[in-house]
Design an enzyme around this catalytic site. Sequence first.
Site, PDB file in Angstrom:
ATOM      1  N   GLY A   1      17.053  -7.333   5.098  1.00 16.52           N
ATOM      2  CA  GLY A   1      16.863  -8.792   4.945  1.00 16.52           C
ATOM      3  C   GLY A   1      18.798  -9.273   4.653  1.00 16.52           C
ATOM      4  O   GLY A   1      19.528  -9.372   4.071  1.00 16.52           O
ATOM      5  N   CYS A   2      18.902 -10.743   5.490  1.00 17.80           N
ATOM      6  CA  CYS A   2      19.853 -11.334   4.695  1.00 17.80           C
ATOM      7  C   CYS A   2      20.004 -12.098   3.585  1.00 17.80           C
ATOM      8  O   CYS A   2      21.135 -11.954   2.764  1.00 17.80           O
ATOM      9  CB  CYS A   2      19.796 -12.878   5.258  1.00 17.80           C
ATOM     10  SG  CYS A   2      17.608 -13.978   5.680  1.00 17.80           S
ATOM     11  N   TYR A   3      18.956 -13.173   3.275  1.00 16.82           N
ATOM     12  CA  TYR A   3      19.124 -13.070   1.217  1.00 16.82           C
ATOM     13  C   TYR A   3      19.385 -11.343   0.389  1.00 16.82           C
ATOM     14  O   TYR A   3      20.666 -11.691   0.016  1.00 16.82           O
ATOM     15  CB  TYR A   3      17.935 -13.572   0.404  1.00 16.82           C
ATOM     16  CG  TYR A   3      17.819 -14.337   0.564  1.00 16.82           C
ATOM     17  CD1 TYR A   3      18.899 -15.765   0.151  1.00 16.82           C
ATOM     18  CD2 TYR A   3      16.678 -15.623   1.870  1.00 16.82           C
ATOM     19  CE1 TYR A   3      18.358 -17.473   0.339  1.00 16.82           C
ATOM     20  CE2 TYR A   3      16.394 -16.828   1.671  1.00 16.82           C
ATOM     21  CZ  TYR A   3      17.577 -17.857   1.298  1.00 16.82           C
ATOM     22  OH  TYR A   3      17.049 -19.127   0.849  1.00 16.82           O
ATOM     23  N   ALA A   4      18.682 -10.126   1.242  1.00 16.23           N
ATOM     24  CA  ALA A   4      19.753  -8.788   0.458  1.00 16.23           C
ATOM     25  C   ALA A   4      20.642  -8.699   0.705  1.00 16.23           C
ATOM     26  O   ALA A   4      21.408  -7.834  -0.499  1.00 16.23           O
ATOM     27  CB  ALA A   4      18.408  -8.410   0.772  1.00 16.23           C
ATOM     28  N   THR A   5      21.057  -9.015   1.725  1.00 21.33           N
ATOM     29  CA  THR A   5      22.337  -8.401   2.251  1.00 21.33           C
ATOM     30  C   THR A   5      23.943  -9.170   1.269  1.00 21.33           C
ATOM     31  O   THR A   5      24.640  -8.875   0.647  1.00 21.33           O
ATOM     32  CB  THR A   5      22.617  -9.176   3.522  1.00 21.33           C
ATOM     33  OG1 THR A   5      21.744  -7.866   4.551  1.00 21.33           O
ATOM     34  CG2 THR A   5      24.262  -8.591   3.867  1.00 21.33           C
TER      35      THR A   5
END
Length: 343
Positions: free
Chosen positions: A146-150
């Site tokens: 996911g974007c936040y996770a990245t």
Amino acid sequence: MKVSIIGATGYSGLELIRLLQSHSKVTIQSLHSYSNYSENIAYLYPHLKDVCELSLESVDIKKICQTSQIVFFATPSGVSKDQAAAFIKAGLIVVDLSGDLRLENHTSYKKWYNFDGASQELLTQAVYGLAEWNDVTNQKLIANPGCYATATLLALAPLLIEDILHLDSIVVDAKSGVSGAGKTPNPSSMYTETNDNLTLYKVNQHQHIPEIMQQLKKWNPSIENIQFSTTLIPVTRGILATIYGKLKSTLTTEEVVDLFQKAYQDKPFVRIQEVGNLPTIKQVVGSNYCDIGISVNPVTNQVLVVATIDNLIKGAAGQAIQNMNQAAGFPLNTGLQFSPLYP
């Protein structure tokens, strides 16, 4: 190699089209949607005129398996978990941009996504594609982060791997542009709601929390939890994650920056800022870069790490292509060698 994109009309799917058009090793064979069958993609999205003018097709798994070697799922959660297995069985490379295959334990998926999870057999085959840290060479099923996770994981990796933080002190304050919510109309993402406004959302409930914790535990099994919050900001693209943690020993900003520079010295898409500089969203938008800046408060001995990415590229389509490159044996930066947009 020929690629197919399932979910081609969403923001991530459209970004895949844009980026893959300049990729020297692949050709877009087909575009697929669950609506708008037979429509020319450029008719629906005029910015693609003379760039890509394929007609949208329904999802015919047998036909895709006969004509393509790589499939991207740019679909909402709840789709790929039921369709990916057929492509894997046929020998295709599958890169899933949704959250369906990120969590290793299928029972966790329903709690965070409100769907029944993929089979445990399918999850066992999936590799979490945090491109800078997890090797997907020769893998057939890749769960794109996911974007936040990245942004969060790239910012925390060196700190946890070197075990220099008090693990119960980590606070993540992440902010994202409106495109992160996707194209489905929602009152909270309307111009009148987002303009001149900041909105906290999904407090302690964001679906990227479990994948973040899953990876953090692999780097440092002693970690139990983090405080993670997300804020919607009135920009189209971009994530800025501000992360705080208490250092176990006294370190200077220069020493922590040096630690990050060594960790990412052979990672071309992570740019560590010089001492005294913290990154902005503007300097990464339109690119596959993650820019990271660090500052240590000598009074409190707390480290501040700021990570910025374009949520649709490094946080979605760009990282998916980066993973495809590695899985297929292409040079890592193929199709991704472009600078951020400025101004």
